[in-house]
Design a protein around this motif. Structure first.
Motif, PDB file in Angstrom:
ATOM      1  N   LEU A 132      -1.780   3.683   0.464  1.00  0.00           N
ATOM      2  CA  LEU A 132      -1.340   4.316  -0.772  1.00  0.00           C
ATOM      3  C   LEU A 132      -0.010   5.044  -0.564  1.00  0.00           C
ATOM      4  O   LEU A 132       0.863   5.024  -1.442  1.00  0.00           O
ATOM      5  CB  LEU A 132      -2.404   5.299  -1.269  1.00  0.00           C
ATOM      6  CG  LEU A 132      -3.688   4.679  -1.833  1.00  0.00           C
ATOM      7  CD1 LEU A 132      -4.709   5.759  -2.142  1.00  0.00           C
ATOM      8  CD2 LEU A 132      -3.384   3.859  -3.079  1.00  0.00           C
ATOM      9  N   GLY A 133       0.123   5.678   0.600  1.00  0.00           N
ATOM     10  CA  GLY A 133       1.383   6.357   0.915  1.00  0.00           C
ATOM     11  C   GLY A 133       2.549   5.394   0.987  1.00  0.00           C
ATOM     12  O   GLY A 133       3.636   5.662   0.464  1.00  0.00           O
ATOM     13  N   VAL A 134       2.338   4.257   1.640  1.00  0.00           N
ATOM     14  CA  VAL A 134       3.395   3.251   1.760  1.00  0.00           C
ATOM     15  C   VAL A 134       3.736   2.666   0.396  1.00  0.00           C
ATOM     16  O   VAL A 134       4.915   2.489   0.053  1.00  0.00           O
ATOM     17  CB  VAL A 134       2.972   2.133   2.738  1.00  0.00           C
ATOM     18  CG1 VAL A 134       3.956   0.977   2.684  1.00  0.00           C
ATOM     19  CG2 VAL A 134       2.896   2.687   4.153  1.00  0.00           C
ATOM     20  N   ILE A 135       2.707   2.368  -0.415  1.00  0.00           N
ATOM     21  CA  ILE A 135       2.953   1.832  -1.757  1.00  0.00           C
ATOM     22  C   ILE A 135       3.750   2.826  -2.598  1.00  0.00           C
ATOM     23  O   ILE A 135       4.679   2.449  -3.333  1.00  0.00           O
ATOM     24  CB  ILE A 135       1.613   1.485  -2.446  1.00  0.00           C
ATOM     25  CG1 ILE A 135       0.967   0.285  -1.758  1.00  0.00           C
ATOM     26  CG2 ILE A 135       1.823   1.189  -3.929  1.00  0.00           C
ATOM     27  CD1 ILE A 135      -0.428  -0.036  -2.267  1.00  0.00           C
ATOM     28  N   LEU A 136       3.414   4.104  -2.472  1.00  0.00           N
ATOM     29  CA  LEU A 136       4.146   5.135  -3.199  1.00  0.00           C
ATOM     30  C   LEU A 136       5.620   5.135  -2.820  1.00  0.00           C
ATOM     31  O   LEU A 136       6.504   5.226  -3.682  1.00  0.00           O
ATOM     32  CB  LEU A 136       3.530   6.511  -2.922  1.00  0.00           C
ATOM     33  CG  LEU A 136       4.189   7.706  -3.630  1.00  0.00           C
ATOM     34  CD1 LEU A 136       4.013   7.589  -5.139  1.00  0.00           C
ATOM     35  CD2 LEU A 136       3.579   9.016  -3.117  1.00  0.00           C
ATOM     36  N   VAL A 137       5.887   4.999  -1.522  1.00  0.00           N
ATOM     37  CA  VAL A 137       7.272   5.040  -1.048  1.00  0.00           C
ATOM     38  C   VAL A 137       8.049   3.802  -1.483  1.00  0.00           C
ATOM     39  O   VAL A 137       9.169   3.900  -1.994  1.00  0.00           O
ATOM     40  CB  VAL A 137       7.310   5.187   0.489  1.00  0.00           C
ATOM     41  CG1 VAL A 137       8.726   4.969   1.012  1.00  0.00           C
ATOM     42  CG2 VAL A 137       6.815   6.566   0.896  1.00  0.00           C
ATOM     43  N   ILE A 138       7.468   2.615  -1.291  1.00  0.00           N
ATOM     44  CA  ILE A 138       8.235   1.394  -1.572  1.00  0.00           C
ATOM     45  C   ILE A 138       8.365   1.126  -3.071  1.00  0.00           C
ATOM     46  O   ILE A 138       9.257   0.387  -3.492  1.00  0.00           O
ATOM     47  CB  ILE A 138       7.641   0.158  -0.868  1.00  0.00           C
ATOM     48  CG1 ILE A 138       6.253  -0.190  -1.405  1.00  0.00           C
ATOM     49  CG2 ILE A 138       7.604   0.359   0.634  1.00  0.00           C
ATOM     50  CD1 ILE A 138       5.651  -1.442  -0.788  1.00  0.00           C
ATOM     51  N   THR A 139       7.482   1.741  -3.904  1.00  0.00           N
ATOM     52  CA  THR A 139       7.646   1.623  -5.354  1.00  0.00           C
ATOM     53  C   THR A 139       8.467   2.772  -5.919  1.00  0.00           C
ATOM     54  O   THR A 139       8.753   2.789  -7.121  1.00  0.00           O
ATOM     55  CB  THR A 139       6.280   1.620  -6.063  1.00  0.00           C
ATOM     56  OG1 THR A 139       5.590   2.839  -5.783  1.00  0.00           O
ATOM     57  CG2 THR A 139       5.432   0.435  -5.615  1.00  0.00           C
TER      58      THR A 139
END
Length: 306
Positions: A132-139
């Motif tokens: 979820l953290g990675v998705i937040l960053v890349i989006t």
């Protein structure tokens, strides 16, 4: 003795964290294959010398595993670094380090699939939080980016490199036999370096080598000697002295080092990146806490049975 180990591992975290910023700097002057070729050309020569000094090249391991060395060199050194250096051109060092910080979790998922390793609910929860953290960053915190799948190319390339590196570790564990970690690293690094060197002439750098600043050469030399060679040696020394679980905790510091260096260089850090960092590190801590608890229980069981 233990204090020295912790100091070494702290420096390894700094070396790795700094590499994201240094790579982003280097690709302004070199093509991605050229930057990777210089880094791993230097590193492979250095580590081959160490292999000769320590193991007289360990030709028996080479004869037994050469086909897997080739595969791992292409996948884990050539493939990973092509994607890493290409990706870092169009994404931030902090984004790159956050994506790579999920590597232990990606490796766990691959090990569950390929090696049938057990995956506990708590490990799964840690993986989900980090994801979820990675998705937040890349989006960039935008639902529109997620709904239209319009991700940054750089982030996707780093994610592909992360998958290559995870496969490198899992396949190494599954198929390499009768080889030391030094021999495996030396031979796979050399094979990957040969591939990178072979591709570099076909992708010209943005500027002539005659005009590349000394600081850029210093950045490549730092990544070759400190991150790729010294970092490897110290990391494996840490595993031998204090175990995998305690050593792996130091990888959690990599995004923090990258963030600090980004701020020091004048690069802004957004609220979304800060929140993504918190989620990624929280997920890693959740999963690694489970691993440490299991290790402690195993140790207690072993001692009580003796």
């Amino acid at each position: 003795m233990r204090i020295n180990v912790y100091v070494m591992l702290l420096f390894v975290s700094i070396f790795i964290g700094a590499s994201f910023n240094l790579a982003a700097y280097a690709v302004h002057y070199f093509s991605a294959p050229a930057a990777a070729a210089w880094r791993f050309g230097i590193a492979s020569v250095t580590i081959l010398i160490l292999l000769y000094i320590k193991e007289r090249m360990n030709l028996q391991a080479l004869k037994r595993n050469w086909h897997m060395y080739v595969l791992l060199g292409i996948l884990g050194i050539f493939g990973f670094n092509m994607l890493f250096f290409e990706g870092i051109k169009t994404t931030s060092p902090l984004n790159g380090s956050l994506i790579m910080a999920t590597n232990p979790m990606v490796s766990s998922l691959l090990a569950r699939w390929l090696l049938k390793d057990a995956l506990n609910v708590r490990q799964g929860a840690g993986i989900l939080v980090s994801l979820l953290g990675v998705i937040l960053v890349i989006t960039q915190g935008s639902w529109q980016v997620l709904s239209t799948l319009s991700f940054s190319l750089g982030d996707l390339l780093i994610a592909g490199g992360n998958l290559c590196w995870a496969l490198y570790g899992v396949l190494n564990r599954r198929f390499i036999r009768g080889s030391t970690s030094l021999a495996t690293t030396a031979y796979t690094m050399t094979i990957g370096a040969v591939g990178l060197i072979g591709m570099a002439p076909g992708t010209p750098s943005p500027i002539s080598m005659n005009y590349i600043p000394a600081a850029v050469w210093g950045a490549l030399l730092f990544m070759a000697l400190f991150t790729s060679v010294l970092g490897y040696l110290w990391w494996n020394y840490g595993i031998a002295e204090i175990g995998v679980s305690k050593t792996s905790i130091f990888f959690n510091m990599v995004p923090l080092v990258t963030m600090i260096l980004s701020l020091a260089s004048g690069t802004g850090v957004t609220i979304v990146q800060l929140l993504g960092t918190v989620l990624v590190l929280s997920g890693v801590i959740i999963a690694s806490a489970f691993s440490r608890r299991n290790a402690q229980r195993a140790a207690v069981s072993a001692s009580s049975s003796n």
